[in-house]
Design a protein around this motif. Structure first.
Motif, mmCIF file in Angstrom:
data_model
loop_
_atom_site.group_PDB
_atom_site.id
_atom_site.type_symbol
_atom_site.label_atom_id
_atom_site.label_comp_id
_atom_site.label_asym_id
_atom_site.label_seq_id
_atom_site.Cartn_x
_atom_site.Cartn_y
_atom_site.Cartn_z
ATOM 1 N N SER A 126 -14.857 30.009 42.105
ATOM 2 C CA SER A 126 -13.911 30.527 43.101
ATOM 3 C C SER A 126 -14.430 30.345 44.519
ATOM 4 N N ALA A 127 -15.730 30.550 44.710
ATOM 5 C CA ALA A 127 -16.316 30.365 46.044
ATOM 6 C C ALA A 127 -16.137 28.920 46.504
ATOM 7 N N ASN A 128 -16.406 27.964 45.612
ATOM 8 C CA ASN A 128 -16.239 26.558 45.967
ATOM 9 C C ASN A 128 -14.782 26.234 46.282
ATOM 10 N N GLU A 129 -13.864 26.779 45.499
ATOM 11 C CA GLU A 129 -12.447 26.505 45.726
ATOM 12 C C GLU A 129 -11.976 27.070 47.062
ATOM 13 N N LEU A 130 -12.378 28.300 47.355
ATOM 14 C CA LEU A 130 -11.974 28.916 48.620
ATOM 15 C C LEU A 130 -12.561 28.168 49.805
ATOM 16 N N TYR A 131 -13.817 27.762 49.673
ATOM 17 C CA TYR A 131 -14.448 26.997 50.741
ATOM 18 C C TYR A 131 -13.738 25.655 50.940
ATOM 19 N N CYS A 132 -13.487 24.950 49.834
ATOM 20 C CA CYS A 132 -12.837 23.637 49.933
ATOM 21 C C CYS A 132 -11.427 23.748 50.497
ATOM 22 N N GLU A 133 -10.713 24.799 50.113
ATOM 23 C CA GLU A 133 -9.377 25.013 50.674
ATOM 24 C C GLU A 133 -9.461 25.203 52.184
ATOM 25 N N HIS A 134 -10.425 25.994 52.614
ATOM 26 C CA HIS A 134 -10.585 26.252 54.044
ATOM 27 C C HIS A 134 -10.924 24.971 54.803
ATOM 28 N N MET A 135 -11.735 24.107 54.190
ATOM 29 C CA MET A 135 -12.168 22.872 54.843
ATOM 30 C C MET A 135 -11.214 21.701 54.593
ATOM 31 N N GLY A 136 -10.194 21.911 53.764
ATOM 32 C CA GLY A 136 -9.258 20.839 53.463
ATOM 33 C C GLY A 136 -9.849 19.762 52.586
ATOM 34 N N GLU A 137 -10.762 20.152 51.680
ATOM 35 C CA GLU A 137 -11.437 19.192 50.807
ATOM 36 C C GLU A 137 -10.996 19.358 49.353
ATOM 37 N N GLU A 138 -11.283 18.326 48.544
ATOM 38 C CA GLU A 138 -10.993 18.393 47.117
ATOM 39 C C GLU A 138 -11.923 19.380 46.430
ATOM 40 N N PHE A 139 -11.441 19.989 45.356
ATOM 41 C CA PHE A 139 -12.303 20.846 44.547
ATOM 42 C C PHE A 139 -13.306 19.951 43.814
ATOM 43 N N THR A 140 -14.565 20.338 43.835
ATOM 44 C CA THR A 140 -15.614 19.553 43.203
ATOM 45 C C THR A 140 -16.475 20.422 42.310
ATOM 46 N N PHE A 141 -16.691 19.960 41.114
ATOM 47 C CA PHE A 141 -17.522 20.640 40.125
ATOM 48 C C PHE A 141 -18.756 19.782 39.884
ATOM 49 N N SER A 142 -19.935 20.337 40.116
ATOM 50 C CA SER A 142 -21.178 19.580 39.971
ATOM 51 C C SER A 142 -21.812 19.868 38.617
ATOM 52 N N ILE A 143 -22.264 18.816 37.931
ATOM 53 C CA ILE A 143 -22.908 18.998 36.635
ATOM 54 C C ILE A 143 -24.257 18.296 36.620
ATOM 55 N N ALA A 144 -25.201 18.901 35.919
ATOM 56 C CA ALA A 144 -26.525 18.308 35.715
ATOM 57 C C ALA A 144 -26.760 18.196 34.213
ATOM 58 N N LEU A 145 -27.067 16.997 33.754
ATOM 59 C CA LEU A 145 -27.263 16.733 32.331
ATOM 60 C C LEU A 145 -28.682 16.230 32.100
ATOM 61 N N SER A 146 -29.199 16.444 30.910
ATOM 62 C CA SER A 146 -30.535 15.936 30.603
ATOM 63 C C SER A 146 -30.678 15.688 29.108
ATOM 64 N N LYS A 147 -31.431 14.667 28.794
ATOM 65 C CA LYS A 147 -31.831 14.404 27.410
ATOM 66 C C LYS A 147 -33.337 14.214 27.402
ATOM 67 N N GLN A 148 -34.021 14.970 26.560
ATOM 68 C CA GLN A 148 -35.470 14.868 26.446
ATOM 69 C C GLN A 148 -35.842 14.737 24.971
ATOM 70 N N SER A 149 -36.776 13.865 24.698
ATOM 71 C CA SER A 149 -37.198 13.654 23.309
ATOM 72 C C SER A 149 -38.676 13.299 23.269
ATOM 73 N N ARG A 150 -39.211 13.317 22.042
ATOM 74 C CA ARG A 150 -40.628 13.076 21.781
ATOM 75 C C ARG A 150 -41.505 14.108 22.492
ATOM 76 N N LEU A 151 -41.462 15.319 21.955
ATOM 77 C CA LEU A 151 -42.230 16.429 22.516
ATOM 78 C C LEU A 151 -43.731 16.156 22.413
ATOM 79 N N CYS A 152 -44.428 16.347 23.510
ATOM 80 C CA CYS A 152 -45.886 16.167 23.520
ATOM 81 C C CYS A 152 -46.580 17.428 23.003
ATOM 82 N N ASP A 153 -47.844 17.286 22.656
ATOM 83 C CA ASP A 153 -48.585 18.418 22.121
ATOM 84 C C ASP A 153 -49.369 19.158 23.204
#
Length: 253
Positions: A126-153
């Motif tokens: 909601s904070a992002n939407e209200l801010y973007c509305e005020h600034m006349g910008e598109e709504f943006t959703f940021s995502i961070a993804l990760s894949k990790q494998s081969r666990l070390c000892d």
């Protein structure tokens, strides 16, 4: 397109500008903000200045927490996005106060807090939407993804697990709420979180070879397009990811 953290940084700049108006209306009023919460994650100390008690940053966060948690009513998730966002801030002065309060809480809230998801999901969206509305910008959703494998000892210097293979991805997703009166807070939150979860699951399903030898940017973009088309409705629509960071580390190579 800005990443979500840049939007939050811009929020601080916007708050400074907006509170110029708010300051003219409230500068003559005493600051009576006090801490009412006993959460260990939020300190409750105050610092005397010139004979008065002024809240520290921590007590500001505590007061902000108490102010914002009032919006977590029994039926908040069933409210329309239009009504919920309007209740949070319907004027520039209210927007400045709300963004500052949300930032105060996000900076200190612990994942163990029972209201963590409410603040980091519902209130952040909601904070992002209200801010973007005020600034006349598109709504943006940021995502961070990760894949990790081969666990070390062994662990790193911070005591965290170390993996031989790491793939980190950061992306933005533009979305629009075409009929905010017809989309509930729960529906909005679920759509955005489902998109992120399914993108993470898809990255997890890829082999190391698919990630390193294929065009991982194109692979993930294609998947995000498919997801956006499947999850979108006439009332709320998602766009495919705009990937701005891909980092792949393989210590065995």
């Amino acid at each position: 397109m800005k990443k979500n953290s840049l939007i939050i940084l811009a929020v601080f700049l916007t708050v400074s500008a907006l509170t110029g108006c708010a300051g003219r209306n409230s500068s003559s009023e005493p600051n009576n903000v006090t801490d009412q919460r006993g959460e260990p994650a939020i300190n409750q100390t105050t610092t005397p200045t010139s004979g008065t008690s002024r809240p520290t940053v921590s007590s500001n966060a505590s007061a902000a927490y108490e102010k914002l948690i009032a919006y977590k009513t029994e039926n908040y998730s069933g409210q329309s996005v239009a009504d919920f966002n309007a209740a949070l801030a319907s004027t520039p002065d209210e927007l400045a106060e709300f963004l500052a309060a949300e930032a105060d809480v996000i900076n200190v809230i612990s994942p163990d807090d029972e209201n963590y998801d409410f603040f980091t999901t519902t209130m952040t969206f909601s904070a992002n939407e209200l801010y973007c509305e005020h600034m006349g910008e598109e709504f943006t959703f940021s995502i961070a993804l990760s894949k990790q494998s081969r666990l070390c000892d062994y662990l790193d210097e911070d005591g965290e697990p170390v993996y031989e293979f790491n793939c980190f991805v950061e992306a933005n997703v533009v979305y629009s709420i075409n009929f905010p009166k017809l989309v509930t807070v729960a529906e909005r939150d679920k759509m955005l979180l489902t998109f992120k979860e399914e993108m993470q699951n898809y990255l997890n399903s890829l082999s190391e070879t698919e990630i390193t030898d294929g065009n991982i940017r194109e692979i993930l973009t294609d998947k995000s397009t498919e997801l956006a088309n499947r999850l979108s409705t006439p009332n709320m629509q998602l766009s495919s990811c705009e990937i701005y960071l891909i980092e792949i580390n393989d210590v065995s190579v």
